[in-house]
Design a protein around this motif. Structure first.
Motif, mmCIF file in Angstrom:
data_model
loop_
_atom_site.group_PDB
_atom_site.id
_atom_site.type_symbol
_atom_site.label_atom_id
_atom_site.label_comp_id
_atom_site.label_asym_id
_atom_site.label_seq_id
_atom_site.Cartn_x
_atom_site.Cartn_y
_atom_site.Cartn_z
ATOM 1 N N GLY A 22 0.937 -1.133 -0.186
ATOM 2 C CA GLY A 22 -0.053 -0.063 0.057
ATOM 3 C C GLY A 22 0.657 1.425 0.022
ATOM 4 O O GLY A 22 0.509 2.176 -0.695
ATOM 5 N N PHE A 23 1.947 1.117 0.636
ATOM 6 C CA PHE A 23 2.903 2.239 0.676
ATOM 7 C C PHE A 23 3.498 2.568 -0.662
ATOM 8 O O PHE A 23 4.061 3.697 -0.879
ATOM 9 C CB PHE A 23 3.783 2.177 1.921
ATOM 10 C CG PHE A 23 4.796 3.344 2.100
ATOM 11 C CD1 PHE A 23 4.360 4.489 2.670
ATOM 12 C CD2 PHE A 23 6.133 3.039 1.624
ATOM 13 C CE1 PHE A 23 5.504 5.451 2.983
ATOM 14 C CE2 PHE A 23 7.096 4.062 2.026
ATOM 15 C CZ PHE A 23 6.619 5.385 2.687
ATOM 16 N N SER A 24 3.901 1.612 -1.101
ATOM 17 C CA SER A 24 4.665 1.757 -2.391
ATOM 18 C C SER A 24 4.445 0.491 -3.386
ATOM 19 O O SER A 24 5.263 -0.441 -3.353
ATOM 20 C CB SER A 24 6.131 1.854 -2.238
ATOM 21 O OG SER A 24 6.845 2.249 -3.455
ATOM 22 N N PRO A 25 3.551 0.546 -4.115
ATOM 23 C CA PRO A 25 2.958 -0.720 -4.706
ATOM 24 C C PRO A 25 3.453 -0.911 -6.251
ATOM 25 O O PRO A 25 3.343 -1.832 -6.973
ATOM 26 C CB PRO A 25 1.400 -0.547 -4.831
ATOM 27 C CG PRO A 25 1.385 1.109 -4.957
ATOM 28 C CD PRO A 25 2.347 1.644 -4.203
ATOM 29 N N VAL A 26 4.369 0.241 -6.786
ATOM 30 C CA VAL A 26 4.844 0.090 -8.152
ATOM 31 C C VAL A 26 6.217 0.279 -8.256
ATOM 32 O O VAL A 26 6.791 1.369 -7.365
ATOM 33 C CB VAL A 26 4.086 1.183 -9.199
ATOM 34 C CG1 VAL A 26 4.512 1.286 -10.527
ATOM 35 C CG2 VAL A 26 2.561 0.930 -8.951
ATOM 36 N N GLY A 27 6.967 -0.348 -9.125
ATOM 37 C CA GLY A 27 8.251 -0.197 -9.092
ATOM 38 C C GLY A 27 8.773 0.170 -10.489
ATOM 39 O O GLY A 27 8.009 0.313 -11.347
#
Lengths: 134, 386
Positions: free
Chosen positions: B60-65
């Motif tokens: 949720g905090f950082s879902p995409v790289g």
């Protein structure tokens, strides 16, 4: 407070801190070469990079640097409100510990209050809490 | 003459709470908007930068790289980074500026995607961060004492300001009141109504002195900034905004060993590599995940003395849209939503281009400060239309 505290994964660096309470000791890592304290504890001194680092039992006396009265139930079993504080250790003045202030009314807590360590044990972890010093 | 870096495009996805569009889809929406804004095709993008990079333990905090962005956009990149250990959120833009100045890339997509509200609603897809088992790293020093949230950590800095310098809740309230007033004029903000002092004072406490309105709320959104090299400006359409200076620092890599917020050294450092001074600044976009943080930034950047920030904002007129130093003109994170740092760069560009619509500040703004971070890590950008 009776909630289940975060269970720590013990390792070579943090074991003395989290288990020292069994002997009544508040252990802070200290450099045997320069005398500096290292917190969070690591095997290498952050002041002089010496690897001659060992746990040192400090007095457990401290002063409240700041605090907050937490009202939010971050976990379902958490009993609120309670005091979260940052204390400055008398014997290691550049080390702060986040802790709870216990054994007194929450509204009686203030910056500058003198406190001393008391331990609360859960599943082999000895959590250092602080109460007001007489 | 040193090479320069410019922000040449900005984009943002739908901003909401519990959105159903995927985080990668939101990121693509923001990228498309930013590229169209700059007048660039995806084929011209040759760099990608993000903060912090995909976090599988905390989706949720950082879902995409970076990898997914390169793949779905079909990019041919020459430089990329996921800046998990950078100097706070805007560090990803500072890194991109360094890359274009050194010739490693010409046009860099910088993105920050957040999905915390949707993740909370769909834990089977986006498991919550485990805070109570097998705790290690910096979390072990705070979470056992119920200090799970940065609200509890930041609140202690605010308590100390009250004790040392006499800050009152009425003074602190001006951050939330200003944010709500400005957000109501921003069609993309999640807050739609102004806030009264009476409602603020009656709100429930989270962690003293922070009440509900002093804390940003979980938001789903993606924000994109395109950073371009100074010798590639003939390829873009939008009015470029120069990254005139930047700074980033860490007090200690720890929330409770840092005696002061890193806004202080970072704020001082921002002026070391520029001829601009605080007196030249037309608007400030200051990190406000918690209401106290802009007060530390105002002090750290030198708009007032240390210990005077709460008096600087007292009454709210100085920081209002028509005040001498308009602050968080898009609503900040308390009003716009928890865009997590990138919203401040986005809104600076909006204001410097004069595209703020109902929330546009008066005159001919040329210089803005955008900051991110509010604890032991901080980053700041000085942005200029010169």
């Amino acid at each position: 407070m009776v909630w289940q505290r975060s269970r720590i994964r013990l390792d070579a660096d943090n074991r003395a801190f989290w288990t020292g309470g069994a002997q009544g000791h508040l252990n802070i890592a200290r450099c045997d070469d320069c005398g500096g304290f290292i917190h969070p504890p690591r095997a290498i001194c952050r002041h002089c990079q010496s690897e001659n680092v060992a746990p040192c039992a400090v007095s457990g006396r401290a002063v409240i640097d700041s605090y907050t009265i937490n009202h939010q139930k971050w976990a379902p079993d958490m009993e609120v409100p309670f005091v979260i504080a940052r204390v400055r250790l008398d014997d290691a003045p550049d080390v702060f510990l986040t802790t709870n202030i216990v054994g007194c009314p929450i509204e009686s807590v203030d910056i500058g209050d003198r406190v001393r360590v008391v331990f609360e044990e859960q599943d082999g972890i000895w959590y250092p809490l602080f109460e007001k010093a007489a | 003459m040193a090479r320069e870096a410019y922000i040449t495009g900005i984009g943002m996805s739908e901003v909401g709470v519990r959105l159903t569009r995927s985080p990668l889809g939101l990121t693509l929406d923001a990228i498309r908007e930013a590229a169209a804004d700059a007048g660039l095709t995806l084929g011209q993008i040759d760099g990608v930068s993000t903060y912090p990079g995909k976090m599988p333990s905390f989706l949720g905090f950082s879902p995409v790289g970076v990898d997914e962005v390169i793949e779905v956009c079909g990019l041919r990149t020459r430089w990329h980074t996921g800046a998990a250990e950078a100097t706070a959120q805007l560090g990803a833009i500072i890194d991109a500026a360094a890359a274009v100045r050194s010739g490693q890339a010409r046009h860099v997509i910088c993105f920050r995607t957040v999905y915390e509200a949707a993740a909370l609603a769909r834990p089977e897809e986006f498991p919550a961060l485990e805070r109570r088992k097998d705790v290690t790293g910096n979390s072990q020093w705070v979470s056992p004492f119920g200090a799970f949230s940065a609200a509890c950590w930041t609140a202690q800095f605010a308590t100390r300001h009250m004790k040392l310098y006499g800050m009152t809740r009425e003074q602190l309230a001006q951050v939330a009141l200003n944010d709500h007033r400005n957000a109501a004029l921003n069609p993309r903000a999640i807050v739609r109504q102004p806030l009264t002092m009476e409602s603020y004072m009656a709100a429930r406490m989270i962690s003293t002195p922070f009440c509900l309105y002093d804390c940003d709320r979980f938001t789903d959104a993606s924000t994109v900034v395109i950073v371009s090299a100074g010798d590639a400006l003939d390829e873009v359409r939008a009015a470029p905004v120069r990254i005139a200076a930047s700074a980033g620092s860490v007090e200690r890599y720890s929330w409770d060993q840092a005696e002061w917020a890193s806004a202080y050294p970072t704020g001082r450092d921002l002026w070391k590599n520029t001829d601009y001074t605080a007196a030249d600044v037309d608007t400030v976009q200051l990190y406000d995940g918690f209401a106290f943080q802009p007060i530390t930034w105002l002090e750290g950047l030198g708009f007032c003395e240390v210990g005077e920030g709460h008096r600087f904002i007292e009454g709210g007129t100085r920081i209002a849209l028509d005040g001498e130093l308009p602050m968080n003109t898009g609503g900040g994170q308390l009003g716009w939503g928890r865009l997590h740092g990138f919203g401040y760069a986005y809104e600076s560009v909006v204001q410097l281009r004069g595209q703020g619509g109902a929330r546009q500040i008066k005159g001919d703004p040329r210089v803005a400060v955008a900051t991110s971070g509010g604890g032991p890590m901080a980053a700041a950008l000085l942005l200029a239309r010169d």
